[in-house]
Design a protein around this motif. Structure first.
Motif, PDB file in Angstrom:
ATOM      1  N   ASP A 221      -1.662   1.591   5.170  1.00 31.33           N
ATOM      2  CA  ASP A 221      -0.727   0.964   4.235  1.00 31.33           C
ATOM      3  C   ASP A 221       0.699   0.947   4.769  1.00 31.33           C
ATOM      4  O   ASP A 221       1.543   0.222   4.232  1.00 31.33           O
ATOM      5  CB  ASP A 221      -0.768   1.690   2.878  1.00 31.33           C
ATOM      6  CG  ASP A 221      -2.074   1.412   2.135  1.00 31.33           C
ATOM      7  OD1 ASP A 221      -2.821   0.507   2.562  1.00 31.33           O
ATOM      8  OD2 ASP A 221      -2.351   2.116   1.145  1.00 31.33           O
ATOM      9  N   GLY A 222       0.953   1.721   5.835  1.00 32.30           N
ATOM     10  CA  GLY A 222       2.314   1.746   6.373  1.00 32.30           C
ATOM     11  C   GLY A 222       2.544   0.760   7.502  1.00 32.30           C
ATOM     12  O   GLY A 222       3.680   0.487   7.886  1.00 32.30           O
ATOM     13  N   LEU A 223       1.468   0.214   8.055  1.00 35.43           N
ATOM     14  CA  LEU A 223       1.596  -0.583   9.284  1.00 35.43           C
ATOM     15  C   LEU A 223       2.339  -1.896   9.063  1.00 35.43           C
ATOM     16  O   LEU A 223       3.259  -2.238   9.825  1.00 35.43           O
ATOM     17  CB  LEU A 223       0.204  -0.870   9.862  1.00 35.43           C
ATOM     18  CG  LEU A 223       0.234  -1.636  11.179  1.00 35.43           C
ATOM     19  CD1 LEU A 223       0.722  -0.753  12.315  1.00 35.43           C
ATOM     20  CD2 LEU A 223      -1.134  -2.215  11.515  1.00 35.43           C
ATOM     21  N   LEU A 224       1.935  -2.656   8.063  1.00 34.92           N
ATOM     22  CA  LEU A 224       2.504  -4.007   7.918  1.00 34.92           C
ATOM     23  C   LEU A 224       4.004  -3.993   7.646  1.00 34.92           C
ATOM     24  O   LEU A 224       4.717  -4.922   8.024  1.00 34.92           O
ATOM     25  CB  LEU A 224       1.745  -4.828   6.864  1.00 34.92           C
ATOM     26  CG  LEU A 224       0.557  -5.580   7.487  1.00 34.92           C
ATOM     27  CD1 LEU A 224      -0.613  -4.674   7.756  1.00 34.92           C
ATOM     28  CD2 LEU A 224       0.146  -6.737   6.603  1.00 34.92           C
ATOM     29  N   GLY A 225       4.469  -2.906   7.027  1.00 35.62           N
ATOM     30  CA  GLY A 225       5.900  -2.778   6.789  1.00 35.62           C
ATOM     31  C   GLY A 225       6.700  -2.797   8.088  1.00 35.62           C
ATOM     32  O   GLY A 225       7.834  -3.259   8.121  1.00 35.62           O
ATOM     33  N   LEU A 226       6.114  -2.295   9.163  1.00 33.18           N
ATOM     34  CA  LEU A 226       6.791  -2.312  10.467  1.00 33.18           C
ATOM     35  C   LEU A 226       6.995  -3.733  10.974  1.00 33.18           C
ATOM     36  O   LEU A 226       7.783  -3.972  11.882  1.00 33.18           O
ATOM     37  CB  LEU A 226       5.976  -1.530  11.506  1.00 33.18           C
ATOM     38  CG  LEU A 226       5.685  -0.060  11.189  1.00 33.18           C
ATOM     39  CD1 LEU A 226       4.776   0.532  12.259  1.00 33.18           C
ATOM     40  CD2 LEU A 226       6.988   0.724  11.102  1.00 33.18           C
ATOM     41  N   TYR A 227       6.240  -4.674  10.393  1.00 29.17           N
ATOM     42  CA  TYR A 227       6.331  -6.077  10.803  1.00 29.17           C
ATOM     43  C   TYR A 227       7.007  -6.924   9.726  1.00 29.17           C
ATOM     44  O   TYR A 227       6.871  -8.141   9.714  1.00 29.17           O
ATOM     45  CB  TYR A 227       4.935  -6.616  11.124  1.00 29.17           C
ATOM     46  CG  TYR A 227       4.284  -5.912  12.292  1.00 29.17           C
ATOM     47  CD1 TYR A 227       4.371  -6.459  13.578  1.00 29.17           C
ATOM     48  CD2 TYR A 227       3.623  -4.710  12.129  1.00 29.17           C
ATOM     49  CE1 TYR A 227       3.794  -5.813  14.659  1.00 29.17           C
ATOM     50  CE2 TYR A 227       3.045  -4.058  13.202  1.00 29.17           C
ATOM     51  CZ  TYR A 227       3.131  -4.612  14.461  1.00 29.17           C
ATOM     52  OH  TYR A 227       2.564  -3.967  15.525  1.00 29.17           O
ATOM     53  N   GLY A 228       7.680  -6.241   8.794  1.00 28.97           N
ATOM     54  CA  GLY A 228       8.419  -6.975   7.775  1.00 28.97           C
ATOM     55  C   GLY A 228       7.585  -7.402   6.582  1.00 28.97           C
ATOM     56  O   GLY A 228       8.021  -8.208   5.776  1.00 28.97           O
ATOM     57  N   ALA A 229       6.362  -6.886   6.485  1.00 26.52           N
ATOM     58  CA  ALA A 229       5.488  -7.264   5.364  1.00 26.52           C
ATOM     59  C   ALA A 229       4.924  -5.993   4.741  1.00 26.52           C
ATOM     60  O   ALA A 229       3.920  -5.469   5.196  1.00 26.52           O
ATOM     61  CB  ALA A 229       4.341  -8.154   5.858  1.00 26.52           C
ATOM     62  N   GLU A 230       5.589  -5.496   3.696  1.00 27.13           N
ATOM     63  CA  GLU A 230       5.128  -4.252   3.049  1.00 27.13           C
ATOM     64  C   GLU A 230       3.875  -4.542   2.243  1.00 27.13           C
ATOM     65  O   GLU A 230       3.970  -4.981   1.098  1.00 27.13           O
ATOM     66  CB  GLU A 230       6.216  -3.715   2.108  1.00 27.13           C
ATOM     67  CG  GLU A 230       7.505  -3.273   2.772  1.00 27.13           C
ATOM     68  CD  GLU A 230       7.418  -1.856   3.334  1.00 27.13           C
ATOM     69  OE1 GLU A 230       6.351  -1.211   3.183  1.00 27.13           O
ATOM     70  OE2 GLU A 230       8.401  -1.418   3.948  1.00 27.13           O
ATOM     71  N   ARG A 231       2.726  -4.310   2.800  1.00 24.93           N
ATOM     72  CA  ARG A 231       1.466  -4.592   2.111  1.00 24.93           C
ATOM     73  C   ARG A 231       0.474  -3.484   2.425  1.00 24.93           C
ATOM     74  O   ARG A 231       0.387  -3.056   3.576  1.00 24.93           O
ATOM     75  CB  ARG A 231       0.844  -5.901   2.631  1.00 24.93           C
ATOM     76  CG  ARG A 231       1.724  -7.113   2.548  1.00 24.93           C
ATOM     77  CD  ARG A 231       1.761  -7.631   1.124  1.00 24.93           C
ATOM     78  NE  ARG A 231       2.431  -8.924   1.081  1.00 24.93           N
ATOM     79  CZ  ARG A 231       2.697  -9.562  -0.042  1.00 24.93           C
ATOM     80  NH1 ARG A 231       2.340  -9.040  -1.198  1.00 24.93           N
ATOM     81  NH2 ARG A 231       3.311 -10.720  -0.031  1.00 24.93           N
ATOM     82  N   PRO A 232      -0.320  -3.097   1.462  1.00 23.63           N
ATOM     83  CA  PRO A 232      -1.435  -2.215   1.792  1.00 23.63           C
ATOM     84  C   PRO A 232      -2.466  -3.007   2.604  1.00 23.63           C
ATOM     85  O   PRO A 232      -2.549  -4.229   2.466  1.00 23.63           O
ATOM     86  CB  PRO A 232      -1.989  -1.820   0.423  1.00 23.63           C
ATOM     87  CG  PRO A 232      -1.584  -2.923  -0.496  1.00 23.63           C
ATOM     88  CD  PRO A 232      -0.277  -3.469   0.041  1.00 23.63           C
ATOM     89  N   ALA A 233      -3.201  -2.319   3.446  1.00 22.24           N
ATOM     90  CA  ALA A 233      -4.199  -3.022   4.259  1.00 22.24           C
ATOM     91  C   ALA A 233      -5.284  -2.062   4.702  1.00 22.24           C
ATOM     92  O   ALA A 233      -5.036  -0.873   4.923  1.00 22.24           O
ATOM     93  CB  ALA A 233      -3.541  -3.661   5.480  1.00 22.24           C
ATOM     94  N   VAL A 234      -6.484  -2.592   4.810  1.00 20.19           N
ATOM     95  CA  VAL A 234      -7.622  -1.799   5.274  1.00 20.19           C
ATOM     96  C   VAL A 234      -8.466  -2.717   6.155  1.00 20.19           C
ATOM     97  O   VAL A 234      -8.560  -3.927   5.901  1.00 20.19           O
ATOM     98  CB  VAL A 234      -8.398  -1.202   4.062  1.00 20.19           C
ATOM     99  CG1 VAL A 234      -8.872  -2.275   3.092  1.00 20.19           C
ATOM    100  CG2 VAL A 234      -9.569  -0.342   4.509  1.00 20.19           C
ATOM    101  N   GLY A 235      -9.006  -2.162   7.228  1.00 26.82           N
ATOM    102  CA  GLY A 235      -9.767  -3.018   8.133  1.00 26.82           C
ATOM    103  C   GLY A 235     -10.574  -2.211   9.125  1.00 26.82           C
ATOM    104  O   GLY A 235     -10.600  -0.974   9.075  1.00 26.82           O
TER     105      GLY A 235
END
Lengths: 327, 327
Positions: free
Chosen positions: B296-310
């Motif tokens: 959930d912290g990864l996308l924020g590093l790219y300017g997109a604060e979103r939860p994510a699972v994959g």
């Protein structure tokens, strides 16, 4: 770690989502369906290879556009610029013992350095096939037919293959001094009849050669063009090239023939092709969407003396022609 | 032009023909079939991107293994090392306005620098999916289920997902001095009970933390392990992690549960994953053939604060498990 907004992709890259992906996959699936039914086996060469793989076979134009870097072992490598070179290397190495003829196909990206700001893609999807180890006109027809079939399978409504044979033009330039031959090549490429007449006179070309050179720009059309070209053939090689095209024309079906235009003045593949050569044009796209021909000299550069004929199509251009509903 | 025999491919490259191609394509087709039916749309990011795309999200281990070169504009680019980073960049840029949740899938190559002579591949085929914009346990289950389904679709007979939650381990290492935490991390990774007991004592860990640390190597098994872990939870975060895993366990079918082994001592994704994490093991392959989890912290590093699972699976390893008859 910085949390500023990240940059986009390098210039010329393809960053594909949604319909852009689906359309490319649809083109590739249609292609592999057809190619497999024709006995063509897919190969996937590495994404980057030793630079010399691409500089051996390709002309200087492509060599200057390689995307190169130094590999960990200090050797220069390049991103795949061309599937045909990679496949020639394969046939000269891993597939050296394979039974001939060998039918290989592919679909994937090639990479080209382009000047920044020109807006040109540096990664292109291509698909294509190589028929290796068969020097006959039947092999030429098989490859032409495969190209026609994939365009039909994609329901591209209006396409045409401009087909020539480098064996008709090469004798016209033989024995000329290099500067003169260069000037003639430019005139042939521009279909500039006046410059061809001037050039032939200045260079003191024999009468038969001069006549053929001046007529070259007009040698475009359906099968009847081959009869005119036959009467202009200036050497046994040129005669043989026309006989070959006539044999090919005889093997095509009427439906296939509708998509073939003979163009004896096509010169772009000089130095690469050794027999037939063709370009594929589609209504609405201002450049060739594919190209192919016979290159019986190429594989020898990779240690495998084999005749070969093949083609490549620009998957991106074809994908963009598909209706969104098809994607 | 030289006519000597040409060199082979750079070390670690994949030069694929015949069954090796067919098996990889079969894995990819099975994957896209499933993923599309689940509503996942394929994306194809560029083959090379600005280096920072891959260094932002990835740990230093991956950053050191990028295959880099200088682009024409003087900026460092790297061959795609990881699809998840490229997709995070996509979601932070082109897909910034996309409706959530976003279901994306992919199949293609990643590239890693490996020491020469080690015989390790530098280009690997991977496939995977990202479910972006949904932070719930249902999303975790959806992704776990998709991973299980593709392995079943490929008829891989004996596979297992080792599932943990980084939220259980992270509190155990909180507040420790960095050197001590490092030593504990190694001991956890090695499932070394004695070293964990020593470390907890030396570092003066609270009794509840020490108890949980020593038990970590044993917290592997079916659903009942979650009850034991629950009794050892040393903080509200750890409790929440176990409750989440119990909720997930409750949503899995009995058939799916047969492929899940809980492993609370799995620590490799610390610093990257924020919730569940898993590795995929297949009988006969001596390393994980896949990995996934919630970041959930990864996308924020790219300017997109979103939860994510994959997750991602190693296509090459799966392809090699297919019988030749299937290829």
């Amino acid at each position: 770690m910085p949390t500023t907004k990240i940059a986009t992709v390098p210039p010329g890259s393809q960053d594909l989502v949604a319909g852009d992906v689906r359309r490319r996959r649809r083109v590739q699936h249609a292609w592999f369906d057809l190619a497999e039914r024709g006995g063509y086996q897919e190969v996937i060469p590495p994404t980057f290879e030793y630079e010399e793989v691409f500089t051996r076979g390709a002309g200087p134009g492509l060599a200057a556009r390689l995307i190169r870097f130094v590999d960990r072992d200090g050797r220069l490598v390049a991103l795949r610029a061309d599937f045909t070179s990679a496949i020639a290397r394969l046939v000269g190495s891993r597939l050296a013992g394979a039974e001939m003829p060998l039918r290989l196909c592919y679909a994937g990206k090639v990479y080209r350095q382009e000047p920044e700001g020109g807006g040109r893609r540096r990664e292109l999807f291509q698909l294509g096939a190589e028929l290796i180890g068969d020097g006959g006109a039947e092999a030429d027809v098989e490859v032409l037919r495969l190209a026609i079939r994939v365009l039909k399978a994609l329901r591209i409504p209006d396409f045409q293959l401009n087909l020539g044979d480098i064996g008709f033009i090469r004798p016209l330039l033989a024995g000329l001094d290099p500067d003169g031959a260069d000037a003639l090549r430019v005139a042939i490429d521009r279909k500039d009849r006046a410059a061809l007449a001037d050039g032939a006179r200045t260079l003191g070309a024999p009468a038969a050669v001069a006549r053929a050179l001046v007529e070259l720009p007009e040698l475009i059309g359906r099968g009847e063009v081959l009869n005119r070209a036959r009467s202009l053939a200036s050497s046994p090689d040129a005669e043989e090239a026309i006989e070959r095209l006539k044999a090919i024309d005889g093997m095509l079906t009427a439906e296939e023939r509708e998509h073939v235009v003979y163009d004896l003045g096509e010169i772009r593949g000089l130095g690469y092709y050794t027999g037939i050569q063709f370009e594929v044009f589609v209504a609405g796209v201002g450049r060739a969407v594919g190209f192919g021909g016979r290159y019986d000299g190429l594989l020898g550069l990779y240690g495998a003396e084999r005749p070969a004929v093949g083609f490549a199509l620009q998957t991106d251009d074809l994908a963009e022609l598909l209706p969104e509903a098809d994607a």
